[in-house]
Design a protein around this motif. Sequence first.
Motif, PDB file in Angstrom:
ATOM      1  N   MET A   1      -6.174   9.796  -0.330  1.00 55.04           N
ATOM      2  CA  MET A   1      -6.056   9.001  -1.538  1.00 55.04           C
ATOM      3  C   MET A   1      -4.821   9.452  -2.326  1.00 55.04           C
ATOM      4  SD  MET A   1      -8.725   8.634  -4.657  1.00 55.04           S
ATOM      5  CE  MET A   1      -9.231   6.949  -4.633  1.00 55.04           C
ATOM      6  N   SER A   2      -4.007   8.530  -2.692  1.00 57.21           N
ATOM      7  CA  SER A   2      -2.769   8.813  -3.396  1.00 57.21           C
ATOM      8  C   SER A   2      -3.030   9.110  -4.870  1.00 57.21           C
ATOM      9  CB  SER A   2      -1.833   7.609  -3.281  1.00 57.21           C
ATOM     10  OG  SER A   2      -0.664   7.816  -4.030  1.00 57.21           O
ATOM     11  N   ARG A   3      -2.254  10.020  -5.403  1.00 57.97           N
ATOM     12  CA  ARG A   3      -2.299  10.299  -6.847  1.00 57.97           C
ATOM     13  C   ARG A   3      -1.357   9.391  -7.607  1.00 57.97           C
ATOM     14  NH1 ARG A   3      -2.254  16.837  -6.448  1.00 57.97           N
ATOM     15  NH2 ARG A   3      -4.369  17.024  -5.672  1.00 57.97           N
ATOM     16  N   ILE A   4      -0.567   8.632  -6.867  1.00 53.80           N
ATOM     17  CA  ILE A   4       0.389   7.717  -7.482  1.00 53.80           C
ATOM     18  C   ILE A   4      -0.298   6.376  -7.742  1.00 53.80           C
ATOM     19  CG2 ILE A   4       2.570   6.498  -7.172  1.00 53.80           C
ATOM     20  CD1 ILE A   4       3.459   8.785  -5.327  1.00 53.80           C
ATOM     21  N   GLN A   5      -0.150   5.881  -8.947  1.00 57.47           N
ATOM     22  CA  GLN A   5      -0.667   4.564  -9.313  1.00 57.47           C
ATOM     23  C   GLN A   5       0.480   3.567  -9.201  1.00 57.47           C
ATOM     24  OE1 GLN A   5      -3.984   4.049 -10.082  1.00 57.47           O
ATOM     25  NE2 GLN A   5      -4.089   6.174  -9.421  1.00 57.47           N
ATOM     26  N   TRP A   6       0.292   2.572  -8.371  1.00 56.93           N
ATOM     27  CA  TRP A   6       1.354   1.603  -8.109  1.00 56.93           C
ATOM     28  C   TRP A   6       1.156   0.337  -8.927  1.00 56.93           C
ATOM     29  CZ3 TRP A   6       5.510   3.099  -5.520  1.00 56.93           C
ATOM     30  CH2 TRP A   6       5.394   4.206  -4.700  1.00 56.93           C
ATOM     31  N   GLN A   7       2.264  -0.182  -9.471  1.00 60.21           N
ATOM     32  CA  GLN A   7       2.263  -1.440 -10.212  1.00 60.21           C
ATOM     33  C   GLN A   7       3.322  -2.352  -9.608  1.00 60.21           C
ATOM     34  OE1 GLN A   7       3.039  -0.585 -14.323  1.00 60.21           O
ATOM     35  NE2 GLN A   7       1.199   0.643 -14.576  1.00 60.21           N
ATOM     36  N   GLN A   8       2.926  -3.595  -9.311  1.00 59.81           N
ATOM     37  CA  GLN A   8       3.895  -4.541  -8.778  1.00 59.81           C
ATOM     38  C   GLN A   8       4.824  -4.983  -9.891  1.00 59.81           C
ATOM     39  OE1 GLN A   8       2.278  -7.941  -6.741  1.00 59.81           O
ATOM     40  NE2 GLN A   8       4.220  -8.336  -5.719  1.00 59.81           N
ATOM     41  N   ASP A   9       6.115  -4.899  -9.625  1.00 55.36           N
ATOM     42  CA  ASP A   9       7.116  -5.305 -10.598  1.00 55.36           C
ATOM     43  C   ASP A   9       7.163  -6.827 -10.658  1.00 55.36           C
ATOM     44  OD1 ASP A   9       9.008  -4.805 -12.513  1.00 55.36           O
ATOM     45  OD2 ASP A   9      10.543  -4.071 -11.129  1.00 55.36           O
ATOM     46  N   GLN A  10       7.600  -7.360 -11.789  1.00 56.55           N
ATOM     47  CA  GLN A  10       7.704  -8.802 -11.939  1.00 56.55           C
ATOM     48  C   GLN A  10       8.802  -9.148 -12.926  1.00 56.55           C
ATOM     49  OE1 GLN A  10       4.305 -10.657 -13.867  1.00 56.55           O
ATOM     50  NE2 GLN A  10       3.558  -8.659 -14.500  1.00 56.55           N
ATOM     51  N   VAL A  11       9.305 -10.347 -12.800  1.00 51.63           N
ATOM     52  CA  VAL A  11      10.309 -10.878 -13.717  1.00 51.63           C
ATOM     53  C   VAL A  11       9.809 -12.230 -14.191  1.00 51.63           C
ATOM     54  CG1 VAL A  11      12.673 -11.752 -13.929  1.00 51.63           C
ATOM     55  CG2 VAL A  11      12.240  -9.676 -12.626  1.00 51.63           C
ATOM     56  N   ALA A  12       9.717 -12.399 -15.500  1.00 54.52           N
ATOM     57  CA  ALA A  12       9.245 -13.647 -16.105  1.00 54.52           C
ATOM     58  C   ALA A  12       7.907 -14.086 -15.514  1.00 54.52           C
ATOM     59  CB  ALA A  12      10.290 -14.744 -15.973  1.00 54.52           C
ATOM     60  N   GLY A  13       7.040 -13.119 -15.236  1.00 49.27           N
ATOM     61  CA  GLY A  13       5.724 -13.417 -14.712  1.00 49.27           C
ATOM     62  C   GLY A  13       5.681 -13.686 -13.215  1.00 49.27           C
ATOM     63  N   VAL A  14       6.825 -13.611 -12.543  1.00 50.25           N
ATOM     64  CA  VAL A  14       6.888 -13.843 -11.096  1.00 50.25           C
ATOM     65  C   VAL A  14       6.873 -12.486 -10.387  1.00 50.25           C
ATOM     66  CG1 VAL A  14       8.253 -14.803  -9.208  1.00 50.25           C
ATOM     67  CG2 VAL A  14       8.202 -15.969 -11.428  1.00 50.25           C
ATOM     68  N   PRO A  15       5.868 -12.239  -9.531  1.00 48.80           N
ATOM     69  CA  PRO A  15       5.800 -10.952  -8.839  1.00 48.80           C
ATOM     70  C   PRO A  15       6.946 -10.780  -7.841  1.00 48.80           C
ATOM     71  CG  PRO A  15       3.996 -12.389  -8.152  1.00 48.80           C
ATOM     72  CD  PRO A  15       4.756 -13.110  -9.213  1.00 48.80           C
ATOM     73  N   LEU A  16       7.474  -9.562  -7.791  1.00 46.30           N
ATOM     74  CA  LEU A  16       8.565  -9.236  -6.881  1.00 46.30           C
ATOM     75  C   LEU A  16       8.052  -8.392  -5.724  1.00 46.30           C
ATOM     76  CD1 LEU A  16      11.193  -8.120  -9.560  1.00 46.30           C
ATOM     77  CD2 LEU A  16      10.981 -10.370  -8.483  1.00 46.30           C
ATOM     78  N   ASN A  17       8.844  -8.277  -4.678  1.00 50.03           N
ATOM     79  CA  ASN A  17       8.533  -7.375  -3.567  1.00 50.03           C
ATOM     80  C   ASN A  17       9.034  -5.979  -3.916  1.00 50.03           C
ATOM     81  OD1 ASN A  17       7.190  -9.098  -1.860  1.00 50.03           O
ATOM     82  ND2 ASN A  17       9.042  -9.762  -0.800  1.00 50.03           N
ATOM     83  N   ARG A  18       8.606  -5.499  -5.055  1.00 49.45           N
ATOM     84  CA  ARG A  18       8.967  -4.179  -5.559  1.00 49.45           C
ATOM     85  C   ARG A  18       7.759  -3.617  -6.291  1.00 49.45           C
ATOM     86  NH1 ARG A  18      11.142  -1.636 -10.194  1.00 49.45           N
ATOM     87  NH2 ARG A  18      12.589   0.025  -9.677  1.00 49.45           N
ATOM     88  N   HIS A  19       7.465  -2.355  -6.035  1.00 51.10           N
ATOM     89  CA  HIS A  19       6.346  -1.684  -6.671  1.00 51.10           C
ATOM     90  C   HIS A  19       6.844  -0.386  -7.286  1.00 51.10           C
ATOM     91  CE1 HIS A  19       3.506  -4.382  -4.602  1.00 51.10           C
ATOM     92  NE2 HIS A  19       4.427  -4.347  -3.658  1.00 51.10           N
ATOM     93  N   VAL A  20       6.404  -0.108  -8.507  1.00 52.82           N
ATOM     94  CA  VAL A  20       6.811   1.102  -9.215  1.00 52.82           C
ATOM     95  C   VAL A  20       5.622   2.039  -9.261  1.00 52.82           C
ATOM     96  CG1 VAL A  20       7.747   2.015 -11.368  1.00 52.82           C
ATOM     97  CG2 VAL A  20       8.442  -0.253 -10.579  1.00 52.82           C
ATOM     98  N   GLY A  21       5.862   3.313  -8.930  1.00 51.70           N
ATOM     99  CA  GLY A  21       4.791   4.301  -8.883  1.00 51.70           C
ATOM    100  C   GLY A  21       4.832   5.249 -10.063  1.00 51.70           C
ATOM    101  N   PHE A  22       3.654   5.528 -10.619  1.00 54.09           N
ATOM    102  CA  PHE A  22       3.525   6.415 -11.771  1.00 54.09           C
ATOM    103  C   PHE A  22       2.484   7.489 -11.486  1.00 54.09           C
ATOM    104  CE2 PHE A  22       4.947   2.383 -13.460  1.00 54.09           C
ATOM    105  CZ  PHE A  22       5.870   2.729 -14.427  1.00 54.09           C
ATOM    106  N   VAL A  23       2.727   8.663 -12.023  1.00 58.52           N
ATOM    107  CA  VAL A  23       1.708   9.708 -12.106  1.00 58.52           C
ATOM    108  C   VAL A  23       1.553   9.938 -13.602  1.00 58.52           C
ATOM    109  CG1 VAL A  23       1.086  12.080 -11.611  1.00 58.52           C
ATOM    110  CG2 VAL A  23       2.280  10.737  -9.882  1.00 58.52           C
ATOM    111  N   GLY A  24       0.445   9.467 -14.140  1.00 56.86           N
ATOM    112  CA  GLY A  24       0.295   9.459 -15.594  1.00 56.86           C
ATOM    113  C   GLY A  24       1.355   8.526 -16.162  1.00 56.86           C
ATOM    114  N   PRO A  25       2.045   8.951 -17.223  1.00 56.42           N
ATOM    115  CA  PRO A  25       3.084   8.095 -17.815  1.00 56.42           C
ATOM    116  C   PRO A  25       4.459   8.254 -17.157  1.00 56.42           C
ATOM    117  CG  PRO A  25       2.775  10.028 -19.175  1.00 56.42           C
ATOM    118  CD  PRO A  25       1.753  10.123 -18.059  1.00 56.42           C
ATOM    119  N   VAL A  26       4.576   9.136 -16.174  1.00 51.66           N
ATOM    120  CA  VAL A  26       5.876   9.442 -15.567  1.00 51.66           C
ATOM    121  C   VAL A  26       6.136   8.564 -14.337  1.00 51.66           C
ATOM    122  CG1 VAL A  26       7.283  11.251 -14.495  1.00 51.66           C
ATOM    123  CG2 VAL A  26       5.702  11.830 -16.351  1.00 51.66           C
ATOM    124  N   GLU A  27       7.259   7.847 -14.356  1.00 49.70           N
ATOM    125  CA  GLU A  27       7.654   7.075 -13.176  1.00 49.70           C
ATOM    126  C   GLU A  27       8.187   8.039 -12.127  1.00 49.70           C
ATOM    127  OE1 GLU A  27      10.996   3.871 -11.726  1.00 49.70           O
ATOM    128  OE2 GLU A  27      10.438   3.865 -13.838  1.00 49.70           O
TER     129      GLU A  27
END
Length: 88
Positions: A1-27
């Motif tokens: 199980m990953s400790r990284i929380q992934w969020q899908q990036d988006q522009v103007a509400g359109v999801p991108l093929n890019r995901h940003v990973g955070f550990v707590g508030p740190v990217e």
Amino acid sequence: MSRIQWQQDQVAGVPLNRHVGFVGPVEVGSVAYDGSNRFWIWSTPLQEDAWGYGPTEQAAKTALELWLASWLENFTSFFQTDRDPPSA
């Protein structure tokens, strides 16, 4: 199980093929699809020249997590509290 929380990036509400990973508030990194080469690239803002790629989104996320764990090992002595502080 990953400790990284992934969020899908988006522009103007359109999801991108890019995901940003955070550990707590740190990217700690991101993975993005490179359509011209057909692979996923991972990178991190924690070290300028650290990046890699994987054939799938999950492979790139796993590679980033393995790199991050290895990189953080360099700081274990800094975070250990059971030792006396270094003398000045």
